[in-house]
Design an enzyme around this catalytic site. Structure first.
Site, PDB file in Angstrom:
ATOM      1  CG  ASP A   1      -8.494  -4.785  -2.437  1.00 19.12           C
ATOM      2  OD1 ASP A   1      -9.706  -4.724  -2.222  1.00 19.12           O
ATOM      3  OD2 ASP A   1      -7.830  -3.838  -2.889  1.00 19.12           O
TER       4      ASP A   1
ATOM      5  CG  HIS B   1      -2.070   0.942   1.081  1.00 20.75           C
ATOM      6  ND1 HIS B   1      -1.993   2.266   1.402  1.00 20.75           N
ATOM      7  CD2 HIS B   1      -3.318   0.722   0.595  1.00 20.75           C
ATOM      8  CE1 HIS B   1      -3.158   2.835   1.132  1.00 20.75           C
ATOM      9  NE2 HIS B   1      -3.975   1.924   0.641  1.00 20.75           N
TER      10      HIS B   1
HETATM   11  N1  CMC Z   1       4.004  -7.560  -4.795  1.00 21.92           N
HETATM   12  C1  CMC Z   1       5.330  -7.503  -5.007  1.00 21.92           C
HETATM   13  N2  CMC Z   1       6.090  -6.401  -4.865  1.00 21.92           N
HETATM   14  C2  CMC Z   1       5.463  -5.284  -4.471  1.00 21.92           C
HETATM   15  C3  CMC Z   1       4.093  -5.254  -4.229  1.00 21.92           C
HETATM   16  C4  CMC Z   1       3.353  -6.449  -4.399  1.00 21.92           C
HETATM   17  N3  CMC Z   1       2.035  -6.482  -4.178  1.00 21.92           N
HETATM   18  N4  CMC Z   1       3.741  -4.004  -3.865  1.00 21.92           N
HETATM   19  C5  CMC Z   1       4.854  -3.276  -3.891  1.00 21.92           C
HETATM   20  N5  CMC Z   1       5.915  -4.059  -4.266  1.00 21.92           N
HETATM   21  C6  CMC Z   1       7.322  -3.644  -4.352  1.00 21.92           C
HETATM   22  C7  CMC Z   1       7.588  -2.797  -5.584  1.00 21.92           C
HETATM   23  O1  CMC Z   1       7.977  -3.611  -6.675  1.00 21.92           O
HETATM   24  C8  CMC Z   1       8.699  -1.918  -5.094  1.00 21.92           C
HETATM   25  O2  CMC Z   1       9.896  -2.674  -5.065  1.00 21.92           O
HETATM   26  P1  CMC Z   1      11.331  -1.975  -5.419  1.00 21.92           P
HETATM   27  O3  CMC Z   1      11.536  -0.935  -4.358  1.00 21.92           O
HETATM   28  O4  CMC Z   1      12.300  -3.089  -5.379  1.00 21.92           O
HETATM   29  O5  CMC Z   1      11.155  -1.376  -6.783  1.00 21.92           O
HETATM   30  C9  CMC Z   1       8.344  -1.637  -3.639  1.00 21.92           C
HETATM   31  O6  CMC Z   1       7.577  -2.781  -3.237  1.00 21.92           O
HETATM   32  C10 CMC Z   1       7.532  -0.365  -3.435  1.00 21.92           C
HETATM   33  O7  CMC Z   1       6.365  -0.461  -4.221  1.00 21.92           O
HETATM   34  P2  CMC Z   1       5.772   0.688  -5.133  1.00 21.92           P
HETATM   35  O8  CMC Z   1       5.149   0.062  -6.345  1.00 21.92           O
HETATM   36  O9  CMC Z   1       6.793   1.759  -5.343  1.00 21.92           O
HETATM   37  O10 CMC Z   1       4.659   1.239  -4.160  1.00 21.92           O
HETATM   38  P3  CMC Z   1       3.421   2.140  -4.536  1.00 21.92           P
HETATM   39  O11 CMC Z   1       3.086   2.890  -3.330  1.00 21.92           O
HETATM   40  O12 CMC Z   1       3.670   2.927  -5.785  1.00 21.92           O
HETATM   41  O13 CMC Z   1       2.257   1.066  -4.894  1.00 21.92           O
HETATM   42  C11 CMC Z   1       0.445  -0.435  -4.665  1.00 21.92           C
HETATM   43  C12 CMC Z   1       1.279   0.670  -3.998  1.00 21.92           C
HETATM   44  C13 CMC Z   1      -0.779  -0.727  -3.818  1.00 21.92           C
HETATM   45  C14 CMC Z   1      -0.034   0.033  -6.055  1.00 21.92           C
HETATM   46  C15 CMC Z   1       1.330  -1.707  -4.814  1.00 21.92           C
HETATM   47  O14 CMC Z   1       1.729  -2.143  -3.531  1.00 21.92           O
HETATM   48  C16 CMC Z   1       0.600  -2.832  -5.540  1.00 21.92           C
HETATM   49  O15 CMC Z   1       0.580  -2.847  -6.767  1.00 21.92           O
HETATM   50  N6  CMC Z   1       0.001  -3.802  -4.789  1.00 21.92           N
HETATM   51  C17 CMC Z   1      -0.771  -4.869  -5.413  1.00 21.92           C
HETATM   52  C18 CMC Z   1      -2.135  -4.351  -5.805  1.00 21.92           C
HETATM   53  C19 CMC Z   1      -3.035  -4.148  -4.606  1.00 21.92           C
HETATM   54  O16 CMC Z   1      -3.163  -5.005  -3.743  1.00 21.92           O
HETATM   55  N7  CMC Z   1      -3.720  -2.988  -4.592  1.00 21.92           N
HETATM   56  C20 CMC Z   1      -4.714  -2.668  -3.554  1.00 21.92           C
HETATM   57  C21 CMC Z   1      -4.323  -1.527  -2.702  1.00 21.92           C
HETATM   58  S1  CMC Z   1      -5.360  -1.360  -1.245  1.00 21.92           S
HETATM   59  C22 CMC Z   1      -6.962  -1.069  -1.816  1.00 21.92           C
HETATM   60  C23 CMC Z   1      -7.074   0.124  -2.670  1.00 21.92           C
HETATM   61  O17 CMC Z   1      -6.530   1.196  -2.340  1.00 21.92           O
HETATM   62  O18 CMC Z   1      -7.766   0.065  -3.663  1.00 21.92           O
END
Ligand code: CMC
Length: 436
Positions: A371, A313
């Site tokens: 989720d 998140h």
């Molecule tokens: N699985 C694997 N790696 C992950 C995940 C994941 N679910 N989430 C983040 N990472 C890694 C990402 O690759 C990055 O690694 P590195 O620093 O090595 O590049 C690091 O963790 C930081 O992630 P980010 O993508 O920079 O973080 P963000 O804040 O931009 O993204 C997020 C947040 C929710 C989009 C992402 O965690 C994600 O895609 N999660 C899976 C989808 C999900 O469950 N979404 C629901 C969110 S809660 C309900 C809602 O708000 O709708």
């Protein structure tokens, strides 16, 4: 906004003049540096794609402490609301700022239930969709179409109009989601029943048929109501910011909410509940718990593009408090239905355990989000997987409209208009087609 005595001073290594910037304090959370006059003072913009460090507005509705894993609606912890209140009380809280007493609750419930039907014309609008259309495609269309039906509540500068549009949206979303479902399976639409609770009525519209009586299960009703409470608002997330930006042009409120529905659909946001359940199905098909190691390896491989859906998140760097509550509800619902040994739930628990011990997830502070378990609960209730995100949209509607109305009532509100760092071609001349 309360200005702090301290000011932020921006200095430039090339000897340019320092710029003092005001700092404002909120009641909770980080202070903000006011950069509104920065461009006028320096000729420069700030650069923050993805809003990593930008507060886009001031708000009094929802607060998240991502490090502590804390979520407050109007100051009340989500755990207390989920345990002691129902969804309509939560809606009242988000819209009006406080929990209702009994007479106010009765009045509010009556108001919402009086608006649950949608215009009969809506059926004909639905018929234009393919039966196999994704429910979120249908919902984006249906919610947008509401703007063509309710001409008497679209003056956004009139607080009464804003209120009635809010009530209509909260009341009609369950009807629309259930209609989208019935349409895809070819069953007759069930009209709302105003003697049932908000969640009970949704279950009725989803699962009853005109052929026989449908009895609402109190356990499933309570579980669904909890899903609604947990999804009701989440401060300035992508879909809420979309609604605010869309609404900032003064557009029709139903159209602004349709923009929120469209944004929520994506798998990085509300679409994650559907994606998380499909991920669990895929792991189960590949061999179940035995295959978790292999799956986690893929997730950690940056070239694979595979994510552990329902994990991570932007704000929570600790357990999402909604995920904890959802896991509890999951156990209750599966217990009630005699599905304690549900293989998908077991798989989810095993996956969570392994991920929480893995260095990759620990170092990045990746925890289960709402989720991760909500799909398992919804599936147990009987909601089909493609409809999960539409249920999220139904619940989030109150948050969207509360945030939209807060923005419009804010004397500092302006149309949202970000700027850019331009890296394209400098000015050039068009050549005749033969010499391009
Ligand atoms: N699985 C694997 N790696 C992950 C995940 C994941 N679910 N989430 C983040 N990472 C890694 C990402 O690759 C990055 O690694 P590195 O620093 O090595 O590049 C690091 O963790 C930081 O992630 P980010 O993508 O920079 O973080 P963000 O804040 O931009 O993204 C997020 C947040 C929710 C989009 C992402 O965690 C994600 O895609 N999660 C899976 C989808 C999900 O469950 N979404 C629901 C969110 S809660 C309900 C809602 O708000 O709708």
């Amino acid at each position: 906004m309360k200005a702090s005595e301290t000011k932020a001073t921006l200095s430039f290594s090339n000897g340019g003049d320092n710029v003092d910037l005001p700092i404002y304090k909120g009641t909770l959370g980080p202070d903000v540096i006011d950069i509104r006059k920065l461009y006028a003072q320096t000729g420069m913009f700030t650069y923050d794609p993805g809003f990593m460090s930008t507060a886009s507005c001031q708000s009094t509705i929802t607060y998240i402490d991502g490090d502590k894993g804390e979520l407050l609606y109007r100051g009340y912890p989500i755990e207390q609301l989920a345990t002691n209140c129902d969804f309509l009380e939560t809606c009242h809280l988000l819209l009006y700022g406080d929990l209702p007493d009994q007479p106010k609750k009765d009045e509010f419930t009556k108001l919402v239930t009086n608006h649950t039907m949608v215009n009969e014309q809506m059926q004909f609008f639905l018929r234009g969709f393919r039966r196999d259309a994704h429910p979120m495609a249908i919902m984006t269309g249906l919610v947008g179409a509401l703007s063509a039906f309710y001409h008497d509540s679209t003056d956004i500068n009139n607080p009464k109009h804003r209120e009635i549009a809010a009530i209509r949206l909260i009341a009609k979303m369950p009807t629309l989601v259930a209609m989208a479902y019935k349409y895809t399976i070819g069953q007759p639409y069930m009209y709302p029943r105003n003697d049932l609770s908000y969640a009970g009525n949704f279950l009725h519209m989803m699962f009853a048929t005109p052929c026989e009586e449908y009895k609402v299960s109190p356990v499933l009703e309570r579980a669904l109501d909890r899903i609604f409470i947990l999804h009701a608002d989440h401060e300035q997330n992508a879909s809420t910011s979309t609604v605010r930006l869309c609404g900032s042009s003064g557009t029709n409120p139903f159209a602004a909410i349709a923009a929120g529905v469209a944004c929520l659909w994506g798998p990085a946001h509300g679409g994650a509940n559907e994606a998380a359940l499909n991920m669990l199905y895929d792991i189960q098909k590949a061999g179940g718990v035995e295959k978790i190691g292999e799956f986690i390896k893929q997730v950690k491989d940056k070239n694979s593009n595979v994510k552990l859906m329902g994990f991570g998140h932007r704000v929570y760097k600790n357990y999402d408090p909604r995920a904890k509550l959802m896991q509890e509800t999951c156990k209750e619902v599966l217990g009630e239905l005699g599905l304690e040994n549900d293989p998908l739930f077991k798989l989810a628990m095993a996956l969570e355990k392994i991920a929480l011990e893995d260095e990759y997830f620990v170092s990045r502070k990746l925890y289960p989000n709402v989720d991760f378990y909500s799909g398992i609960v919804q599936r147990a209730i009987g909601i089909p997987v493609p409809l999960f995100t539409a249920v999220f949209a139904l619940a989030r509607t109150v948050g969207w409209i509360a945030q939209l109305n807060e923005m419009i009532g804010d004397p500092e509100y302006k149309i949202g208009r970000p700027r850019q760092l331009f890296e394209g071609s400098v000015q050039r001349d068009v050549k005749p087609i033969a010499s391009r």
